[in-house]
Design a protein around this motif. Structure first.
Motif, PDB file in Angstrom:
ATOM      1  N   LEU A 175       5.690   4.084   1.859  1.00  0.00           N
ATOM      2  CA  LEU A 175       6.099   3.073   0.607  1.00  0.00           C
ATOM      3  C   LEU A 175       6.676   4.063  -0.990  1.00  0.00           C
ATOM      4  CD1 LEU A 175       6.334  -0.408   0.779  1.00  0.00           C
ATOM      5  CD2 LEU A 175       4.928  -0.089  -0.392  1.00  0.00           C
ATOM      6  N   GLY A 176       5.109   4.686  -1.079  1.00  0.00           N
ATOM      7  CA  GLY A 176       5.668   4.906  -1.968  1.00  0.00           C
ATOM      8  C   GLY A 176       6.586   6.331  -2.441  1.00  0.00           C
ATOM      9  N   THR A 177       7.252   6.688  -2.013  1.00  0.00           N
ATOM     10  CA  THR A 177       8.539   7.333  -2.253  1.00  0.00           C
ATOM     11  C   THR A 177       9.347   6.129  -2.300  1.00  0.00           C
ATOM     12  OG1 THR A 177       8.823   8.001   0.442  1.00  0.00           O
ATOM     13  CG2 THR A 177       7.478   9.005  -0.666  1.00  0.00           C
ATOM     14  N   VAL A 207       0.742  -1.289   0.002  1.00  0.00           N
ATOM     15  CA  VAL A 207       0.114   0.057   0.222  1.00  0.00           C
ATOM     16  C   VAL A 207       0.362   1.567  -0.085  1.00  0.00           C
ATOM     17  CG1 VAL A 207      -1.942   1.475   0.879  1.00  0.00           C
ATOM     18  CG2 VAL A 207      -1.700  -1.584   1.091  1.00  0.00           C
ATOM     19  N   PRO A 208       0.597   2.035  -1.220  1.00  0.00           N
ATOM     20  CA  PRO A 208       1.922   2.950  -1.348  1.00  0.00           C
ATOM     21  C   PRO A 208       1.876   4.463  -0.587  1.00  0.00           C
ATOM     22  CG  PRO A 208       0.786   2.588  -3.383  1.00  0.00           C
ATOM     23  CD  PRO A 208      -0.347   1.679  -2.104  1.00  0.00           C
ATOM     24  N   ARG A 209       0.754   4.455   0.282  1.00  0.00           N
ATOM     25  CA  ARG A 209       0.649   5.813   1.108  1.00  0.00           C
ATOM     26  C   ARG A 209       0.310   5.472   2.622  1.00  0.00           C
ATOM     27  NH1 ARG A 209      -1.212  10.160  -1.183  1.00  0.00           N
ATOM     28  NH2 ARG A 209      -2.901   9.581  -2.960  1.00  0.00           N
ATOM     29  N   LEU A 210       1.209   3.724   2.565  1.00  0.00           N
ATOM     30  CA  LEU A 210       1.297   3.187   4.711  1.00  0.00           C
ATOM     31  C   LEU A 210       2.821   3.637   4.470  1.00  0.00           C
ATOM     32  CD1 LEU A 210      -1.109   0.325   4.973  1.00  0.00           C
ATOM     33  CD2 LEU A 210      -1.068   2.594   5.810  1.00  0.00           C
ATOM     34  N   LYS A 266      11.293   3.172  -3.997  1.00  0.00           N
ATOM     35  CA  LYS A 266      12.215   3.362  -6.225  1.00  0.00           C
ATOM     36  C   LYS A 266      11.636   1.738  -5.644  1.00  0.00           C
ATOM     37  CE  LYS A 266      16.637   5.796  -6.481  1.00  0.00           C
ATOM     38  NZ  LYS A 266      17.647   5.490  -6.619  1.00  0.00           N
ATOM     39  N   VAL A 267      11.252   1.024  -6.780  1.00  0.00           N
ATOM     40  CA  VAL A 267      11.076  -0.148  -6.850  1.00  0.00           C
ATOM     41  C   VAL A 267      11.235  -1.130  -6.637  1.00  0.00           C
ATOM     42  CG1 VAL A 267      10.463  -2.049  -8.711  1.00  0.00           C
ATOM     43  CG2 VAL A 267       9.419   0.007  -8.916  1.00  0.00           C
ATOM     44  N   ALA A 268      13.398  -0.973  -6.725  1.00  0.00           N
ATOM     45  CA  ALA A 268      13.973  -1.814  -6.148  1.00  0.00           C
ATOM     46  C   ALA A 268      14.149  -1.674  -4.523  1.00  0.00           C
ATOM     47  CB  ALA A 268      16.154  -1.532  -6.481  1.00  0.00           C
ATOM     48  N   GLN A 269      14.206  -0.659  -3.803  1.00  0.00           N
ATOM     49  CA  GLN A 269      14.066  -0.645  -2.302  1.00  0.00           C
ATOM     50  C   GLN A 269      12.689  -1.601  -1.616  1.00  0.00           C
ATOM     51  OE1 GLN A 269      14.355   3.911  -2.562  1.00  0.00           O
ATOM     52  NE2 GLN A 269      16.450   3.216  -1.287  1.00  0.00           N
ATOM     53  N   ARG A 270      11.499  -1.670  -2.809  1.00  0.00           N
ATOM     54  CA  ARG A 270      10.480  -1.805  -2.158  1.00  0.00           C
ATOM     55  C   ARG A 270      10.445  -3.093  -2.456  1.00  0.00           C
ATOM     56  NH1 ARG A 270       5.334   1.538  -5.152  1.00  0.00           N
ATOM     57  NH2 ARG A 270       4.682  -0.365  -4.682  1.00  0.00           N
ATOM     58  N   GLN A 271      11.097  -3.739  -3.352  1.00  0.00           N
ATOM     59  CA  GLN A 271      11.391  -4.881  -3.200  1.00  0.00           C
ATOM     60  C   GLN A 271      11.979  -5.923  -1.656  1.00  0.00           C
ATOM     61  OE1 GLN A 271      10.836  -7.391  -5.389  1.00  0.00           O
ATOM     62  NE2 GLN A 271      10.581  -6.760  -7.562  1.00  0.00           N
ATOM     63  N   ILE A 272      13.280  -4.803  -1.708  1.00  0.00           N
ATOM     64  CA  ILE A 272      13.946  -4.990  -0.111  1.00  0.00           C
ATOM     65  C   ILE A 272      13.380  -5.095   1.143  1.00  0.00           C
ATOM     66  CG2 ILE A 272      15.522  -4.268   1.435  1.00  0.00           C
ATOM     67  CD1 ILE A 272      17.553  -3.685  -1.340  1.00  0.00           C
ATOM     68  N   VAL A 273      12.468  -4.102   1.056  1.00  0.00           N
ATOM     69  CA  VAL A 273      11.597  -4.413   2.371  1.00  0.00           C
ATOM     70  C   VAL A 273      10.651  -5.536   2.129  1.00  0.00           C
ATOM     71  CG1 VAL A 273       8.932  -2.996   3.575  1.00  0.00           C
ATOM     72  CG2 VAL A 273      10.767  -1.060   1.857  1.00  0.00           C
ATOM     73  N   GLU A 274       9.930  -5.628   0.966  1.00  0.00           N
ATOM     74  CA  GLU A 274       9.119  -6.937   0.637  1.00  0.00           C
ATOM     75  C   GLU A 274      10.458  -8.133   1.342  1.00  0.00           C
ATOM     76  OE1 GLU A 274       5.314  -8.464  -0.142  1.00  0.00           O
ATOM     77  OE2 GLU A 274       6.108  -6.316   0.732  1.00  0.00           O
ATOM     78  N   ILE A 275      11.832  -8.248   1.331  1.00  0.00           N
ATOM     79  CA  ILE A 275      12.123  -9.370   1.502  1.00  0.00           C
ATOM     80  C   ILE A 275      12.505  -9.228   3.433  1.00  0.00           C
ATOM     81  CG2 ILE A 275      15.141  -9.951   1.757  1.00  0.00           C
ATOM     82  CD1 ILE A 275      14.559  -9.252  -1.077  1.00  0.00           C
ATOM     83  N   ALA A 276      12.383  -7.897   3.543  1.00  0.00           N
ATOM     84  CA  ALA A 276      12.766  -8.005   5.350  1.00  0.00           C
ATOM     85  C   ALA A 276      11.742  -8.209   5.942  1.00  0.00           C
ATOM     86  CB  ALA A 276      12.359  -5.866   5.475  1.00  0.00           C
ATOM     87  N   ARG A 277      10.290  -7.638   4.763  1.00  0.00           N
ATOM     88  CA  ARG A 277       9.555  -8.448   5.628  1.00  0.00           C
ATOM     89  C   ARG A 277       9.103 -10.292   6.154  1.00  0.00           C
ATOM     90  NH1 ARG A 277       3.142  -7.564   2.712  1.00  0.00           N
ATOM     91  NH2 ARG A 277       2.105  -9.284   4.862  1.00  0.00           N
TER      92      ARG A 277
END
Lengths: 507, 322
Positions: A139-141, A91-94, A143-154
Motif C-alpha cells: 500500500l505504501g507504494t 498499514v503501508p507495508r501490507l 499515491k494518497v489519492a489511490q489509497r483513498q480509492i482503496v479505502e472506497i473499494a474496501r
C-alpha cells in the motif's frame, strides 16, 4: 429517492459539554450529502456516532427506515456503514488486498489466510473503480489519492450502503480530486448514500446535491445547494457574514531576501527571486513541483547544492534551521502535527522553543519574562481559549497555527515562510490567519506563502511565483493574477489539464 | 475532536505534571504504610535512613536515565559504564594517584562512555536501544579486560571516608544524590536544555524546524547519564572499599523501573525528576521491607515486577486513552 439514512433527534453529551443537540436530517439512497460546519460544530462527533465509536445520549439512527443500534465499529460495519477517515487508517507495508481485508481476513479452515482469494476479490472490487491499482502491491507504494480509492473499494467489499467521508481530499491535487469525485458519483449511482464532510466549499458544491450545515452542535439547516451561493453557506456556518476580503499591499522596493540559482539534491533547481520588505510572495504550483522543498531550503532544514541566499545584501550559509532562525528566517510548516508542534508541551513552551536562549540569558529561563512575552504574543495572534499553560495538542488546528506564528514573532523573525498556512483550519480562523499575515507584512516582515488553494494565493500575495518541476515557471504580478493564469503555468505543457494524476505525492 | 477540548480548563496542566507526581507519592505512602504495619521497627529513624541510603545509587542512575528517556532514548549501558569508571579510578588510587584526580578521571570515563553512546545515536542515527545494548557488552568487556577479571582492592581510607561520612545525621551519599536531584530538577524545569529535551523527545521533527540543536541535546543527555553512572560507581566503591569489574550488573533495569514508575514515558517527551526519585525510593523501601520480613529474594523479584506493572496499569487507567 428513498431515505437511506436518517438521524432522528441525536444528542450527545460529554462530561461538561454538549457536543450535539437534537440533530435530525436524512440522506437518500444515491445521494451525496455534504456535511458542513466549522471545527467544533459537531461533524466529527456525528460521524463517530454513525461509525459506532460513540453512542448517542439520546435520539436514534435509522437505516432504511429501521432504527439501528451501532454499539461499536464492528456493528456499524455490519449495518452497512463504511467510514473513510481523513487520515487513512492503513498499514503501508501490507499489500492493498491485505489492507482491504484487515481485521476480517478470508481464511482457509479458519487458520490460514487465503491470500490469493483475497487478492482476487480485491481486484474485483477495484476493477469497478480503478483497475490500475495492483492488489498485491504494498500500500505504501500508492499515491494518497489511490489509497483513498482503496479505502472506497474496501467499503464496496463490505457492501456498504452508507459511506461517510471525512475530509477525503485534504491532500489531493485538483486532478486527483476529479478522479475521486467520479468514483464517489459512481457509488451514488449504485444507490449508496454518501455523507461528505469537507472544508472546501467549491468541492462540496461540485459534488453534493444537498448539504446539512451545523453550528455549535445543532443543525442550522439542510439546504439544496443549487439554490444557494457559497457566501450564503459560509454565513450559515459561521453565523455571520464574512466581510468580502480585500487584498492590501504593503510591499516596498527595498530588497530583503535575495535568492540566486538555488538548487537541492532532489527537487529544486535554479530558483532565483527577490523578496522585498513588507511583501507577501505567493508560491503556487502542483504538489510535487518543489514548493515545500524550496521553503525547506530557505529555512535551513535541507541542504542546498548550489546557489546563494542573501539577507539584507549579506550572503548566508543556512546549514541548519538554527542558523536560519539566527539570520531571521522562520518556517511555519505544512504538517503541523508532524513538524510544527510538540503536542504535550504548553502553548508557552511551544512558542518559546525557537528563542529559548533569549529567555535564558544566564542559563536559567526567566519564567516571568517568558510569561510576559507569551501573553503579549498570544494576544497579538488572538489565541482562543487563552490558556497559555495548556498542552498545545488540546487546541484546534487554527489556534495551534497561531501559536506557531507567535513562535516566530517571539524570535524576532523577519522572513516568515508559510507552507499551506490554512490546511485543516476552519473558515473563521482562516480569515484571522490571513489578516495576521497581512499585518505582519504591514509591519515590515516579508512573507512567502506556499498554497495549493489558488483563491488563497490570490487573496494574500502581492506577487506569485508559479513553480513547475522544481523551478520557477512564471512570475505573475498582481495585475496578471488569476486562477487560469496560475494553472496554465503550473501544469506541464505536455500534459493536458484534465489528464491523469498530475503531481506526485512526495511528502 | 475539538468538542472535548472545551472541557477541563486550567486543571489540564496540573493533571499532566504534578498530578502524576502526586500519584507516585501516594504509591510510596501506601507501600510505607503497608510495611510500617507489617514490620516492627520499619519506621525507626535508622531504618528510614537505611532505605534512603539503599535507594541512593539507583536514584542517581535513574536521574540520568530519566533525562535520556525524556529525549526519546534509553541507556542500557549504565551498569558497565559504572564498572569501567570504577575500576579505572580505583586502580589509579591504588597506584598512588591523589583521589580527587582519580575521581575526576572516573567521571571523565563516564562522560566519555556517554559521549560514544550519544554520537552513535545522534550523528550516526542508530537506535538507542541497540547502541546501548552494544556498548553494554563493550564497556563490560573493557572493564573485565582491564582488570583481568579481578577486583581492585585496597582503596585509600581517606577516599572511603568521604562516601561513608554523614552530615546532619544523613549519609553523605544521600546528600550528594539529593543535590544531584535538585540540579536535575532545575535543569529540566528551568533551563533551555530541559525544554530542548522535552521537545526532542516529544516531536523531534518539530523541534528541528524550531531550531533546537537536536544532536547536541541528545549527546548531552547520554553524557549526563554516563556521568551519573560514574558518580554512582564512586559511591559504591567508597562504601565497599573495592572495585569489581562486574559491579553494576542489571543496574539499568532498576533505573528504568524507577523512571517509569515516576512517570517517564519510553516514547519520549515526558518524565519527572520528582517522580523518578519517588520511584527509586518506592523500589528501595519495598526491598528493605521484604528483607526485614525475611522474604526470600525470589519473592522480592516478584514484588519488583508487580510494582512496575501496577504503576503502568494505574498510569494507563487514570490517563484514559491517548
Amino acid at each position: 429517492m428513498s431515505v437511506r439514512l436518517q438521524f432522528d433527534g441525536i444528542s450527545k453529551v460529554f462530561p461538561a459539554v454538549k457536543a450535539l443537540s437534537g440533530v435530525s436530517f436524512s440522506v437518500g439512497a444515491g445521494e451525496i450529502h455534504g456535511l458542513l460546519g466549522e471545527n467544533g460544530a459537531g461533524k466529527s462527533t456525528l460521524l463517530r456516532i454513525l461509525s459506532g465509536v460513540y453512542r448517542p445520549t439520546s435520539g436514534s439512527v435509522l437505516i432504511d427506515g429501521k432504527a439501528v443500534t451501532l454499539a461499536n465499529p464492528v456493528a456499524a460495519r455490519a449495518a452497512g456503514v463504511a467510514m473513510i477517515h481523513q487520515e487513512l487508517q492503513q498499514v503501508p507495508r501490507l499489500s492493498v488486498a491485505q489492507n482491504m481485508f484487515l481485521g476480517h481476513p478470508l481464511t482457509r479452515g479458519g487458520i490460514f489466510v487465503a491470500r490469493r482469494e483475497q487478492e482476487r476479490r480485491a481486484a474485483e472490487a477495484l476493477a469497478a473503480i480503478d483497475p490500475s491499482i495492483n492488489p498485491s502491491a504494498p500500500l505504501g507504494t500508492l499515491k494518497v489519492a489511490q489509497r483513498q480509492i482503496v479505502e472506497i473499494a474496501r467499503a464496496l467489499l463490505d457492501r456498504a450502503r452508507i459511506v461517510a467521508m471525512d475530509e477525503p481530499t485534504s491532500s489531493l491535487t485538483p486532478s486527483e480530486f476529479e478522479r475521486l469525485a467520479e468514483v464517489v458519483k459512481g457509488l451514488a449511482r449504485d444507490g449508496v448514500a454518501v455523507v461528505y464532510v469537507s472544508h472546501k466549499l467549491d468541492e462540496v458544491f461540485g459534488i453534493c446535491q444537498r448539504a446539512t450545515i451545523m453550528r455549535d452542535g445543532v443543525v442550522v439547516d439542510s439546504v439544496d445547494l443549487k439554490s444557494l451561493s457559497e457566501k450564503a453557506v459560509v454565513a450559515m456556518m459561521v453565523g455571520r457574514e464574512l466581510a468580502q476580503e480585500q487584498h492590501h499591499s504593503h510591499a516596498t522596493s527595498e530588497v530583503m531576501l535575495s535568492v540566486r540559482g538555488l538548487a537541492s539534491a532532489t527537487k529544486v533547481r535554479d530558483v532565483s527571486f527577490d523578496l522585498h520588505r513588507g511583501e507577501v510572495l505567493g508560491i503556487a504550483g502542483l504538489v510535487g513541483s518543489g514548493r515545500t522543498e524550496l521553503l525547506r531550503l530557505l529555512a535551513g532544514a535541507d541542504r542546498t547544492t548550489a546557489g546563494t541566499i542573501s539577507l539584507d545584501g549579506k550572503a548566508m550559509r543556512l546549514s541548519s534551521p538554527r542558523a536560519a532562525i539566527a539570520a531571521g528566517i522562520g518556517l511555519v510548516p505544512e504538517e503541523r502535527k508532524r513538524e510544527g508542534i510538540v503536542p504535550l508541551r504548553s502553548i508557552t513552551s511551544n512558542m518559546a522553543l525557537a528563542s529559548m536562549g533569549v529567555f535564558a540569558p544566564r542559563g536559567v529561563i526567566d519564567h516571568g519574562r517568558l510569561k510576559l512575552v507569551a501573553v503579549q504574543k498570544m494576544k497579538r495572534v488572538n489565541l482562543r481559549p487563552f490558556l497559555l499553560d495548556r498542552p498545545i495538542r488540546l487546541f484546534s488546528g487554527g489556534n495551534q497555527q497561531k501559536a506557531i506564528i507567535g513562535r516566530w514573532l517571539a524570535a524576532g523573525t523577519r522572513v516568515l515562510l508559510f507552507d499551506e498556512p490554512t490546511r485543516g483550519i476552519d473558515v473563521g480562523a482562516k480569515s484571522e490567519i490571513y489578516h495576521l499575515i497581512e499585518e505582519l507584512a504591514a509591519e515590515g516582515h516579508c512573507v512567502i506563502v506556499v498554497s495549493s488553494e489558488l483563491p488563497e494565493v490570490i487573496r494574500l500575495a502581492d506577487r506569485v511565483l508559479v513553480m513547475r518541476d522544481g523551478t520557477v515557471a512564471a512570475e505573475l504580478g498582481k495585475a496578471d493574477l488569476s486562477e487560469q493564469a496560475i494553472a496554465a503555468h503550473a501544469i506541464p505543457q505536455t500534459q493536458t489539464a484534465a489528464g491523469n494524476a498530475a503531481g506526485q505525492d512526495n511528502r | 475532536m475539538s468538542q472535548t477540548t472545551l472541557v477541563q480548563p486550567r486543571t489540564e496542566f496540573l493533571r499532566g505534571f504534578s498530578m502524576r507526581d502526586a500519584g507516585t507519592l501516594i504509591g510510596l505512602v501506601v507501600i510505607l504504610g503497608v510495611f510500617g504495619a507489617l514490620v516492627p521497627g520499619f519506621f525507626a529513624e535508622r531504618n528510614l535512613i537505611n532505605i534512603l541510603q539503599q535507594s541512593s545509587i539507583n536514584a542517581c542512575l535513574a536521574l540520568g536515565m530519566t533525562l535520556v528517556i525524556i529525549s526519546g532514548g534509553i541507556d542500557l549501558s549504565v551498569g558497565p559504564t559504572a564498572a569501567l569508571s570504577a575500576v579505572i579510578s580505583a586502580s589509579m588510587m591504588v597506584a598512588g594517584v591523589p583521589f580527587p584526580l582519580a575521581i575526576a578521571a572516573g567521571f571523565a570515563i563516564g562522560m566519555l562512555c556517554g559521549l560514544v553512546n550519544g554520537i552513535l545515536v545522534a550523528y550516526v542515527g542508530l537506535q538507542p536501544f541497540i547502541v546501548t545494548l552494544g556498548t553494554l557488552s563493550t564497556y563490560r568487556a573493557l572493564a573485565l579486560i582491564y582488570t583481568g577479571g579481578n577486583p581492585v582492592l585496597g582503596l585509600p581510607p581517606s577516599f572511603r571516608a568521604i562516601f561513608n561520612g554523614s552530615l546532619f545525621g544523613l549519609p553523605l551519599a544521600v546528600i550528594i544524590v539529593a543535590v544531584v536531584a535538585i540540579i536535575a530538577w532545575i535543569v529540566l524545569k528551568k533551563t533551555p536544555f530541559g525544554e530542548y529535551l522535552l521537545a526532542v523527545g516529544g516531536n523531534e521533527e518539530a523541534a528541528y524546524i524550531a531550531g533546537v540543536p537536536i544532536a547536541r541535546t541528545k549527546i548531552a543527555a547520554y553524557m549526563i547519564s554516563g556521568l551519573l553512572a560514574a558518580l554512582a560507581a564512586q559511591i559504591l566503591i567508597g562504601r565497599l572499599g573495592a572495585a569489581e569489574p562486574i559491579l553494576g550488573n542489571l543496574w539499568e533495569l532498576d533505573a528504568i523501573a524507577a523512571a517509569a514508575i515516576g512517570g517517564a514515558s519510553l516514547m519520549g517527551g515526558k518524565g519527572s525528576v520528582i517522580g523518578t526519585i519517588l520511584g527509586a525510593v518506592i523500589l528501595g523501601a519495598m526491598r528493605n521491607g521484604l528483607t526485614l520480613m525475611n522474604v526470600q529474594s525470589f519473592y522480592q523479584l516478584l514484588a519488583t515486577g508487580l510494582i512496575i506493572l501496577a504503576a503502568m496499569l494505574i498510569d494507563r487507567v487514570t490517563r484514559g486513552r491517548g
